[in-house]
Enzyme design. Structure first.
Site, PDB file in Angstrom:
ATOM      1  N   THR A 183      32.422  15.912 -28.794  1.00 37.92           N
ATOM      2  CA  THR A 183      31.427  14.839 -28.868  1.00 37.92           C
ATOM      3  C   THR A 183      30.380  15.247 -29.894  1.00 37.92           C
ATOM      4  OG1 THR A 183      31.826  14.346 -26.556  1.00 37.92           O
ATOM      5  CG2 THR A 183      29.763  13.507 -27.508  1.00 37.92           C
ATOM      6  N   GLU A 186      36.782  11.923 -26.885  1.00 37.82           N
ATOM      7  CA  GLU A 186      37.510  12.125 -25.640  1.00 37.82           C
ATOM      8  C   GLU A 186      36.737  11.506 -24.476  1.00 37.82           C
ATOM      9  OE1 GLU A 186      40.605  13.569 -24.916  1.00 37.82           O
ATOM     10  OE2 GLU A 186      39.936  12.515 -23.113  1.00 37.82           O
ATOM     11  N   PHE A 187      37.457  10.829 -23.583  1.00 40.47           N
ATOM     12  CA  PHE A 187      36.777  10.157 -22.462  1.00 40.47           C
ATOM     13  C   PHE A 187      37.217  10.692 -21.101  1.00 40.47           C
ATOM     14  CE2 PHE A 187      36.992   7.188 -26.028  1.00 40.47           C
ATOM     15  CZ  PHE A 187      35.643   6.912 -26.197  1.00 40.47           C
ATOM     16  N   LEU A 188      37.940  11.824 -21.089  1.00 40.55           N
ATOM     17  CA  LEU A 188      38.454  12.298 -19.804  1.00 40.55           C
ATOM     18  C   LEU A 188      37.323  12.636 -18.846  1.00 40.55           C
ATOM     19  CD1 LEU A 188      38.007  15.616 -19.508  1.00 40.55           C
ATOM     20  CD2 LEU A 188      39.879  15.679 -21.110  1.00 40.55           C
ATOM     21  N   ARG A 189      37.626  12.494 -17.549  1.00 45.44           N
ATOM     22  CA  ARG A 189      36.677  12.910 -16.511  1.00 45.44           C
ATOM     23  C   ARG A 189      37.169  14.219 -15.944  1.00 45.44           C
ATOM     24  NH1 ARG A 189      37.834   7.780 -12.924  1.00 45.44           N
ATOM     25  NH2 ARG A 189      39.829   8.213 -13.908  1.00 45.44           N
ATOM     26  N   GLU A 190      36.296  15.210 -15.838  1.00 44.88           N
ATOM     27  CA  GLU A 190      36.719  16.446 -15.183  1.00 44.88           C
ATOM     28  C   GLU A 190      37.122  16.108 -13.758  1.00 44.88           C
ATOM     29  OE1 GLU A 190      33.991  19.713 -15.656  1.00 44.88           O
ATOM     30  OE2 GLU A 190      33.876  19.334 -17.799  1.00 44.88           O
ATOM     31  N   ASN A 217      28.877   7.308 -22.429  1.00 46.77           N
ATOM     32  CA  ASN A 217      28.301   8.248 -21.461  1.00 46.77           C
ATOM     33  C   ASN A 217      26.895   7.833 -21.032  1.00 46.77           C
ATOM     34  OD1 ASN A 217      30.466   9.838 -21.080  1.00 46.77           O
ATOM     35  ND2 ASN A 217      29.695  11.632 -22.155  1.00 46.77           N
ATOM     36  N   PHE A 256      30.618   4.044 -10.497  1.00 46.01           N
ATOM     37  CA  PHE A 256      29.349   4.653 -10.911  1.00 46.01           C
ATOM     38  C   PHE A 256      28.133   3.972 -10.282  1.00 46.01           C
ATOM     39  CE2 PHE A 256      32.250   6.752 -13.502  1.00 46.01           C
ATOM     40  CZ  PHE A 256      31.662   7.919 -13.950  1.00 46.01           C
ATOM     41  N   CYS A 300      28.364  16.910 -19.713  1.00 46.29           N
ATOM     42  CA  CYS A 300      28.311  15.810 -20.685  1.00 46.29           C
ATOM     43  C   CYS A 300      27.076  14.917 -20.574  1.00 46.29           C
ATOM     44  CB  CYS A 300      29.579  14.971 -20.573  1.00 46.29           C
ATOM     45  SG  CYS A 300      31.039  15.873 -21.114  1.00 46.29           S
TER      46      CYS A 300
HETATM   47  P1  NAD Z   1      34.120  24.084 -23.065  1.00 44.55           P
HETATM   48  O1  NAD Z   1      32.835  24.806 -23.161  1.00 44.55           O
HETATM   49  O2  NAD Z   1      34.832  24.027 -21.757  1.00 44.55           O
HETATM   50  O3  NAD Z   1      35.151  24.662 -24.138  1.00 44.55           O
HETATM   51  C1  NAD Z   1      34.856  24.906 -25.472  1.00 44.55           C
HETATM   52  C2  NAD Z   1      35.676  26.096 -25.911  1.00 44.55           C
HETATM   53  O4  NAD Z   1      35.600  26.237 -27.328  1.00 44.55           O
HETATM   54  C3  NAD Z   1      35.191  27.426 -25.320  1.00 44.55           C
HETATM   55  O5  NAD Z   1      36.232  28.019 -24.579  1.00 44.55           O
HETATM   56  C4  NAD Z   1      34.826  28.267 -26.566  1.00 44.55           C
HETATM   57  O6  NAD Z   1      35.133  29.643 -26.407  1.00 44.55           O
HETATM   58  C5  NAD Z   1      35.701  27.614 -27.623  1.00 44.55           C
HETATM   59  N1  NAD Z   1      35.274  27.831 -29.029  1.00 44.55           N
HETATM   60  C6  NAD Z   1      34.044  27.774 -29.577  1.00 44.55           C
HETATM   61  N2  NAD Z   1      34.113  27.986 -30.906  1.00 44.55           N
HETATM   62  C7  NAD Z   1      35.422  28.157 -31.202  1.00 44.55           C
HETATM   63  C8  NAD Z   1      36.128  28.385 -32.432  1.00 44.55           C
HETATM   64  N3  NAD Z   1      35.524  28.452 -33.608  1.00 44.55           N
HETATM   65  N4  NAD Z   1      37.466  28.532 -32.364  1.00 44.55           N
HETATM   66  C9  NAD Z   1      38.115  28.454 -31.171  1.00 44.55           C
HETATM   67  N5  NAD Z   1      37.489  28.231 -30.000  1.00 44.55           N
HETATM   68  C10 NAD Z   1      36.166  28.074 -30.017  1.00 44.55           C
HETATM   69  O7  NAD Z   1      33.833  22.618 -23.596  1.00 44.55           O
HETATM   70  P2  NAD Z   1      34.508  21.257 -23.112  1.00 44.55           P
HETATM   71  O8  NAD Z   1      33.919  20.833 -21.825  1.00 44.55           O
HETATM   72  O9  NAD Z   1      35.971  21.360 -23.262  1.00 44.55           O
HETATM   73  O10 NAD Z   1      33.933  20.253 -24.232  1.00 44.55           O
HETATM   74  C11 NAD Z   1      34.355  20.312 -25.581  1.00 44.55           C
HETATM   75  C12 NAD Z   1      33.805  19.102 -26.307  1.00 44.55           C
HETATM   76  O11 NAD Z   1      34.338  17.907 -25.730  1.00 44.55           O
HETATM   77  C13 NAD Z   1      32.292  18.952 -26.209  1.00 44.55           C
HETATM   78  O12 NAD Z   1      31.820  18.378 -27.396  1.00 44.55           O
HETATM   79  C14 NAD Z   1      32.109  17.978 -25.055  1.00 44.55           C
HETATM   80  O13 NAD Z   1      30.903  17.265 -25.147  1.00 44.55           O
HETATM   81  C15 NAD Z   1      33.297  17.065 -25.248  1.00 44.55           C
HETATM   82  N6  NAD Z   1      33.769  16.410 -24.015  1.00 44.55           N
HETATM   83  C16 NAD Z   1      33.798  17.084 -22.852  1.00 44.55           C
HETATM   84  C17 NAD Z   1      34.268  16.453 -21.703  1.00 44.55           C
HETATM   85  C18 NAD Z   1      34.287  17.164 -20.380  1.00 44.55           C
HETATM   86  O14 NAD Z   1      34.412  16.497 -19.357  1.00 44.55           O
HETATM   87  N7  NAD Z   1      34.186  18.472 -20.336  1.00 44.55           N
HETATM   88  C19 NAD Z   1      34.713  15.132 -21.761  1.00 44.55           C
HETATM   89  C20 NAD Z   1      34.683  14.474 -22.993  1.00 44.55           C
HETATM   90  C21 NAD Z   1      34.209  15.123 -24.122  1.00 44.55           C
END
Ligand code: NAD
Length: 455
Positions: free
Chosen positions: A124, A157-161, A232, A273, A284
């Site tokens: 994001t 990405e729009f997934l929900r944990e 969001n 929601f 997020c």
């Molecule tokens: P996260 O913190 O779980 O994972 C990010 C990973 O990236 C970490 O494991 C970190 O070690 C790794 N990383 C950082 N720099 C790196 C590099 N140069 N090379 C390889 N790996 C690297 O984050 P997340 O929750 O998966 O979110 C990722 C993105 O997606 C964010 O922008 C978030 O806002 C977005 N997003 C998250 C969700 C959610 O529900 N978690 C949903 C939609 C969008």
């Protein structure tokens, strides 16, 4: 297709596992060596329904490493890079895109002459980041005098944990933001089995009944980037809205659960929601609403709805203390058990979880705090290191001697607790249901003092 994913967190790993499931070869890179070690042993570092099983079954289509160079030893053929690294919140609220930019530099250093690549940004990111990544990559290509074609696509990405794999395999929509028709064709090829739902569903994640094909939205990068933030912010606003109404319901003697049902059944509003409670958290909503506000501020554009959305949410967390004080009178010296520390059920993610703030506030106020969670205790121990909290793997052991139980996460199993047994173990039979999840009448009949939010 041969895909390399940068970042194996909730988004990167889910994407990788889903893409391998629908037939692609996936190389996964993450800087976190412990995470990669676990993945090499086919152990999922995150708790997500279906993840462990599919990861194990499809491990032959995946490879894991801590650097691009290392993973390319497994297969030098890569058609597509997906950036799924974190974009945490900076002190001023802005999204920190430095990890995305670093990932772009790293992958640009590995591109080869004469080839065609698609770079997909799934993280994001603030408006303009796709353009910035494009210039970073093209500058490196120029420095390396490489002649290859690179297309950049925003694919938020729009997934929900808690439902991450389900949402990835059965999404409502797929959004593509790009200026380039070639990139659109490649993305359609990538997602074809999902867009057409032509894959056989995994046994543990059946196709939802009545599921209709996902919509495909093709737009320019700025709109794609904005769609993610606006979605969001809207969801966060919906929760804050019902929480604001909940406060008034308490004053006038209405029940917000009834009110939410009554308004949600209007199809223009929808029931999702609209659960009143102690508010939203997670990795997020807090950072994305802050990033959107900060974007507004860059343009001197005031966003009062978004401001209020955040303000109401933080008020919900202090509400827990006020409610406890209304019954216990004095928090200092009270023994309080927290049911659930994850920011929501079915995940072990505790980032910005309301429970963490509540625990800290209670400890600061001199309470004796205990906490239970079905899957998030190990992560909670890390984040609460140095805080005087006791963690329990058994709810009944935790409840022994408690003056109050605070339900902070609506884990399904909390609905099936033996409440008469709990009553017998507690010093005072008092439950603060921060998610309006339990059955007040049954608890009251058993002799509990029951408090919900807005009822
Ligand atoms: P996260 O913190 O779980 O994972 C990010 C990973 O990236 C970490 O494991 C970190 O070690 C790794 N990383 C950082 N720099 C790196 C590099 N140069 N090379 C390889 N790996 C690297 O984050 P997340 O929750 O998966 O979110 C990722 C993105 O997606 C964010 O922008 C978030 O806002 C977005 N997003 C998250 C969700 C959610 O529900 N978690 C949903 C939609 C969008």
């Amino acid at each position: 297709m041969n895909i390399l994913i940068l970042g194996c967190g909730y988004v990167g790993l889910t994407t990788g596992v889903a893409l391998s499931y629908i037939g692609h070869n996936v190389l996964c890179v993450d800087k976190d060596a412990a995470r990669i070690d676990q993945l090499k042993k086919c152990q999922s570092p995150i708790y997500e329904k279906g993840m462990q099983g599919i990861l194990r079954k499809f491990s032959h289509k995946m490879a894991f490493a801590t650097s691009i160079e290392e993973v390319l030893k497994e297969s030098a053929e890569v058609d597509m890079f997906i950036i799924a690294v974190g974009t945490p919140q900076k002190k001023n609220g802005e999204a920190d895109t430095s990890y995305v930019e670093a990932a772009a530099r790293e992958l640009a250093a590995c591109l080869q002459s004469g080839k065609k690549y698609t770079i997909v940004i799934k993280s994001t990111v603030p408006i303009g980041t796709n353009r910035r990544v494009s210039s970073i990559v093209h500058r490196i290509l120029q420095e390396r005098s490489l002649d290859c074609k690179v297309y950049i696509v925003s694919n938020p990405e729009f997934l929900r944990e808690g439902m991450a794999l389900k949402d990835t395999l059965y999404p409502d929509r797929i959004v593509l933001g790009t200026e380039c028709q070639d990139a659109v064709s490649t993305m359609i090829k990538l997602y074809k089995p999902i867009l057409e739902q032509s894959f056989a569903p995994p046994a543990e994640l059946p196709r939802p009944e009545g599921f209709s094909l996902p919509h495909l939205i093709i737009t320019e990068p700025a709109s794609a980037e904005m769609i993610k933030y606006a979605a969001n912010a809207f969801l966060a606003m919906k929760i804050s809205y019902i929480n604001e109404i909940a406060g008034l319901c308490e004053k006038v003697g209405a029940d917000v659960v009834e009110v939410a049902r009554g308004i949600g059944l209007d199809h223009r509003i929808g029931t999702a929601f609209l659960g009143a409670g102690i508010g939203w958290g997670g990795s997020c909503f807090p950072k994305d609403t802050a990033a959107l506000l900060s974007l507004g501020a860059e343009y001197n554009y005031y966003m009062p709805i978004l401001e209020a959305t955040r303000e109401v949410n933080s008020r919900q967390r202090s509400l827990v203390i006020e409610k406890l004080q209304s019954v216990l009178k004095v928090i200092r010296g009270s023994s309080i058990g927290i049911l659930g520390v994850a920011f929501k059920p079915d995940t072990d993610d505790i980032r910005e979880a309301p429970a963490i703030d509540i625990v800290k506030n209670l400890v600061n106020m001199g309470a004796y705090v205990k906490a239970h969670d079905p899957v998030a205790i190990d992560r909670a121990k890390q984040i609460l290191q140095g805080w005087d909290v006791e963690f329990y793997r058994d709810v009944y052991e935790m409840a022994a001697g408690c003056d109050a139980l605070v339900l902070a996460t609506e884990w399904e199993e909390y609905g099936y607790l033996d409440f008469s047994r709990l009553k017998g173990l507690m010093r005072h039979a008092y439950i603060l249901d921060g998610r309006n999840f339990l059955k007040p009448e049954e608890l009251k009949k058993l002799g509990f003092i029951y408090q919900g939010v807005g009822r």
